[in-house]
Design a protein around this motif. Structure first.
Motif, mmCIF file in Angstrom:
data_model
loop_
_atom_site.group_PDB
_atom_site.id
_atom_site.type_symbol
_atom_site.label_atom_id
_atom_site.label_comp_id
_atom_site.label_asym_id
_atom_site.label_seq_id
_atom_site.Cartn_x
_atom_site.Cartn_y
_atom_site.Cartn_z
ATOM 1 N N ILE A 30 0.855 -1.189 0.000
ATOM 2 C CA ILE A 30 0.000 0.000 0.000
ATOM 3 C C ILE A 30 0.889 1.237 0.000
ATOM 4 O O ILE A 30 1.653 1.462 0.943
ATOM 5 C CB ILE A 30 -0.932 0.031 1.227
ATOM 6 N N PRO A 31 0.833 2.081 -1.038
ATOM 7 C CA PRO A 31 1.693 3.264 -1.107
ATOM 8 C C PRO A 31 1.445 4.221 0.051
ATOM 9 O O PRO A 31 0.318 4.345 0.552
ATOM 10 C CB PRO A 31 1.292 3.910 -2.447
ATOM 11 N N ASP A 32 2.507 4.917 0.483
ATOM 12 C CA ASP A 32 2.375 5.916 1.539
ATOM 13 C C ASP A 32 1.471 7.054 1.067
ATOM 14 O O ASP A 32 1.509 7.479 -0.092
ATOM 15 C CB ASP A 32 3.747 6.470 1.919
ATOM 16 N N GLY A 33 0.667 7.579 1.980
ATOM 17 C CA GLY A 33 -0.189 8.706 1.658
ATOM 18 C C GLY A 33 -1.477 8.350 0.948
ATOM 19 O O GLY A 33 -2.240 9.228 0.551
ATOM 20 N N LEU A 34 -1.746 7.064 0.760
ATOM 21 C CA LEU A 34 -2.963 6.650 0.064
ATOM 22 C C LEU A 34 -4.192 6.874 0.939
ATOM 23 O O LEU A 34 -5.260 7.234 0.440
ATOM 24 C CB LEU A 34 -2.864 5.181 -0.335
ATOM 25 N N PHE A 35 -4.034 6.675 2.249
ATOM 26 C CA PHE A 35 -5.124 6.895 3.185
ATOM 27 C C PHE A 35 -4.712 7.917 4.240
ATOM 28 O O PHE A 35 -3.540 8.032 4.600
ATOM 29 C CB PHE A 35 -5.533 5.588 3.869
ATOM 30 N N VAL A 36 -5.695 8.653 4.736
ATOM 31 C CA VAL A 36 -5.485 9.668 5.767
ATOM 32 C C VAL A 36 -6.411 9.365 6.935
ATOM 33 O O VAL A 36 -7.592 9.048 6.725
ATOM 34 C CB VAL A 36 -5.773 11.087 5.225
ATOM 35 N N LYS A 37 -5.906 9.453 8.147
ATOM 36 C CA LYS A 37 -6.717 9.200 9.333
ATOM 37 C C LYS A 37 -7.364 10.492 9.811
ATOM 38 O O LYS A 37 -6.701 11.514 9.953
ATOM 39 C CB LYS A 37 -5.856 8.607 10.448
ATOM 40 N N TYR A 46 -9.765 7.633 2.074
ATOM 41 C CA TYR A 46 -9.029 7.579 0.821
ATOM 42 C C TYR A 46 -8.663 9.010 0.424
ATOM 43 O O TYR A 46 -9.528 9.881 0.324
ATOM 44 C CB TYR A 46 -9.885 6.926 -0.249
ATOM 45 N N GLU A 47 -7.376 9.266 0.236
ATOM 46 C CA GLU A 47 -6.893 10.636 0.066
ATOM 47 C C GLU A 47 -7.530 11.343 -1.131
ATOM 48 O O GLU A 47 -7.921 12.514 -1.033
ATOM 49 C CB GLU A 47 -5.369 10.644 -0.080
ATOM 50 N N LYS A 48 -7.668 10.654 -2.250
ATOM 51 C CA LYS A 48 -8.245 11.286 -3.436
ATOM 52 C C LYS A 48 -9.705 11.647 -3.211
ATOM 53 O O LYS A 48 -10.175 12.697 -3.655
ATOM 54 C CB LYS A 48 -8.098 10.368 -4.647
ATOM 55 N N GLU A 49 -10.426 10.769 -2.511
ATOM 56 C CA GLU A 49 -11.826 11.066 -2.205
ATOM 57 C C GLU A 49 -11.921 12.243 -1.249
ATOM 58 O O GLU A 49 -12.807 13.096 -1.382
ATOM 59 C CB GLU A 49 -12.501 9.839 -1.584
ATOM 60 N N LEU A 50 -10.996 12.306 -0.287
ATOM 61 C CA LEU A 50 -10.976 13.420 0.650
ATOM 62 C C LEU A 50 -10.713 14.737 -0.071
ATOM 63 O O LEU A 50 -11.305 15.771 0.258
ATOM 64 C CB LEU A 50 -9.902 13.175 1.720
ATOM 65 N N GLU A 51 -9.820 14.713 -1.068
ATOM 66 C CA GLU A 51 -9.540 15.906 -1.867
ATOM 67 C C GLU A 51 -10.803 16.380 -2.579
ATOM 68 O O GLU A 51 -11.091 17.583 -2.630
ATOM 69 C CB GLU A 51 -8.445 15.598 -2.890
ATOM 70 N N GLN A 52 -11.558 15.457 -3.133
ATOM 71 C CA GLN A 52 -12.780 15.810 -3.842
ATOM 72 C C GLN A 52 -13.824 16.424 -2.914
ATOM 73 O O GLN A 52 -14.661 17.220 -3.354
ATOM 74 C CB GLN A 52 -13.357 14.570 -4.531
ATOM 75 N N LYS A 53 -13.752 16.073 -1.645
ATOM 76 C CA LYS A 53 -14.697 16.597 -0.661
ATOM 77 C C LYS A 53 -14.138 17.818 0.066
ATOM 78 O O LYS A 53 -14.575 18.167 1.165
ATOM 79 C CB LYS A 53 -15.083 15.505 0.334
ATOM 80 N N LEU A 54 -13.131 18.474 -0.548
ATOM 81 C CA LEU A 54 -12.524 19.701 -0.017
ATOM 82 C C LEU A 54 -11.903 19.484 1.356
ATOM 83 O O LEU A 54 -11.911 20.372 2.208
ATOM 84 C CB LEU A 54 -13.554 20.839 0.048
ATOM 85 N N SER A 55 -11.372 18.287 1.583
ATOM 86 C CA SER A 55 -10.705 17.935 2.842
ATOM 87 C C SER A 55 -11.654 18.021 4.036
ATOM 88 O O SER A 55 -11.282 18.483 5.123
ATOM 89 C CB SER A 55 -9.474 18.826 3.066
ATOM 90 N N VAL A 56 -12.876 17.579 3.824
ATOM 91 C CA VAL A 56 -13.869 17.472 4.893
ATOM 92 C C VAL A 56 -14.215 16.000 5.066
ATOM 93 O O VAL A 56 -14.584 15.327 4.096
ATOM 94 C CB VAL A 56 -15.140 18.277 4.567
ATOM 95 N N CYS A 57 -14.091 15.485 6.285
ATOM 96 C CA CYS A 57 -14.353 14.070 6.547
ATOM 97 C C CYS A 57 -15.809 13.727 6.219
ATOM 98 O O CYS A 57 -16.731 14.360 6.767
ATOM 99 C CB CYS A 57 -14.060 13.732 8.007
ATOM 100 N N PRO A 58 -16.051 12.735 5.342
ATOM 101 C CA PRO A 58 -17.428 12.373 4.989
ATOM 102 C C PRO A 58 -18.173 11.660 6.113
ATOM 103 O O PRO A 58 -19.397 11.551 6.071
ATOM 104 C CB PRO A 58 -17.245 11.448 3.781
ATOM 105 N N ASN A 59 -17.438 11.187 7.130
ATOM 106 C CA ASN A 59 -18.080 10.453 8.227
ATOM 107 C C ASN A 59 -18.562 11.369 9.344
ATOM 108 O O ASN A 59 -19.694 11.239 9.817
ATOM 109 C CB ASN A 59 -17.104 9.420 8.797
ATOM 110 N N CYS A 60 -17.701 12.297 9.766
ATOM 111 C CA CYS A 60 -18.053 13.129 10.925
ATOM 112 C C CYS A 60 -18.102 14.623 10.611
ATOM 113 O O CYS A 60 -18.493 15.421 11.470
ATOM 114 C CB CYS A 60 -17.062 12.879 12.065
ATOM 115 N N GLY A 61 -17.694 15.013 9.399
ATOM 116 C CA GLY A 61 -17.733 16.419 9.036
ATOM 117 C C GLY A 61 -16.556 17.229 9.525
ATOM 118 O O GLY A 61 -16.557 18.458 9.409
ATOM 119 N N HIS A 62 -15.533 16.567 10.064
ATOM 120 C CA HIS A 62 -14.345 17.294 10.523
ATOM 121 C C HIS A 62 -13.659 17.968 9.347
ATOM 122 O O HIS A 62 -13.458 17.377 8.296
ATOM 123 C CB HIS A 62 -13.372 16.334 11.207
ATOM 124 N N HIS A 63 -13.283 19.238 9.530
ATOM 125 C CA HIS A 63 -12.610 20.001 8.488
ATOM 126 C C HIS A 63 -11.098 19.936 8.706
ATOM 127 O O HIS A 63 -10.580 20.477 9.686
ATOM 128 C CB HIS A 63 -13.077 21.457 8.511
#
Length: 290
Positions: A30-37, A46-63
């Protein structure tokens, strides 16, 4: 009975070969930086999905914190931002140890000369001046150059009678510059006085964190004060205040919602809603398309 035991042994052997034989099963790379906690809920994103969501967590809404360049990119119209005063950089007026090293490290990290990026742009076609503090550059601290760049941007908005939008993300005044840093609070506030006298709109957007001298000066002086969700807003840290006054603090002290309840801010918005809301405010206050 012997058939049952034989069948059982066979199944156990198959299990070992499929799941326990490390030599036959290569580990997944698994490449480094692929997932963000997520710092709030702990979810692996998933980092790319997080980028698409403007770096807002889709689970809890954390910015998540974002840099100044990314903030500008997601806020203004494409290819309209024209930066000013980008060559200004701090010296070491008080000859503080290691200050130059910290500055160079921050420059390499952010590819910027200072913690503030400002210039002209349009939002949904409405012209404005926009400035952003970058918390990745020495925690967005306000030194003499940051204060100067903020003041110059305010003066440009005053001269051109063009709305001003400032995004704050700062730990406060830059201690390595002492009184030269603290005086920027008065300088930026004074410049905003003349902006107000000229009848020019100033929108302040407070992101995480907006504290210290920045919160006590230009960040709190907007005609409209907006807080981004999950932002911490205040002067001193909650722990310092509690130790000083020897009292328990109210629940959710210094959160964006707490500031809204107490009248410190006018709106609390998700990152997704900031750009369209700014456009509506510019239109409402007489903005003209370019």
């Amino acid at each position: 009975m012997s058939d049952f035991i034989s069948e059982r042994k066979k199944r156990i052997q198959e299990f070992k070969e499929r799941f326990l034989n490390i030599g036959k099963n290569k580990p997944i790379d698994i490449p480094d930086g692929l997932f963000v906690k997520c710092d709030e809920c702990g979810a692996a994103l998933y980092e790319k999905e997080l980028e698409q969501k403007l770096s807002v967590c889709p689970n809890c809404g954390h910015h998540f914190r974002i840099g100044a360049r990314k903030r500008i990119t997601i806020t203004v119209d494409p290819n309209t931002f024209c930066e000013v005063d980008q060559d200004l950089t701090s010296t070491n007026p008080l000859e503080m140890p290691d200050y130059e090293l910290k500055m160079e490290s921050a420059k390499k990290l952010t590819h910027q000369n200072e913690a503030f990026v400002g210039g002209s742009a349009t939002i949904f076609g409405y012209p404005c001046y926009i400035g952003v503090l970058d918390s990745y550059f020495m925690m967005g601290s306000m030194g003499s150059v940051v204060g100067e760049k903020v003041t110059r941007l305010i003066e440009r908005a005053t001269k051109d009678k063009r709305p001003l939008i400032l995004f704050s993300a700062s730990g406060g005044a830059r201690m390595q510059e002492g009184i030269l840093s603290l005086m920027q609070m008065a300088k930026t506030s004074g410049a905003l006085y003349y902006l107000n006298q000229a009848g020019v709109l100033f929108i302040s957007v407070m992101t995480n964190p907006t504290t210290g001298g920045v919160a006590a000066s230009f960040a709190s002086l907007g005609d409209i004060n907006i807080a981004e969700k999950t932002a911490t807003i205040g002067f001193a840290g909650a722990r310092v205040i509690k130790q000083t006054i020897k009292q328990d603090l109210p629940p959710h002290f210094q959160t964006a919602e707490f500031q809204l309840d107490k009248g410190q801010v006018d709106l609390v918005l998700s990152r997704h809603d900031i750009r369209p809301t700014l456009a509506k405010l510019l239109l409402f206050h007489g903005g003209q398309h370019v």
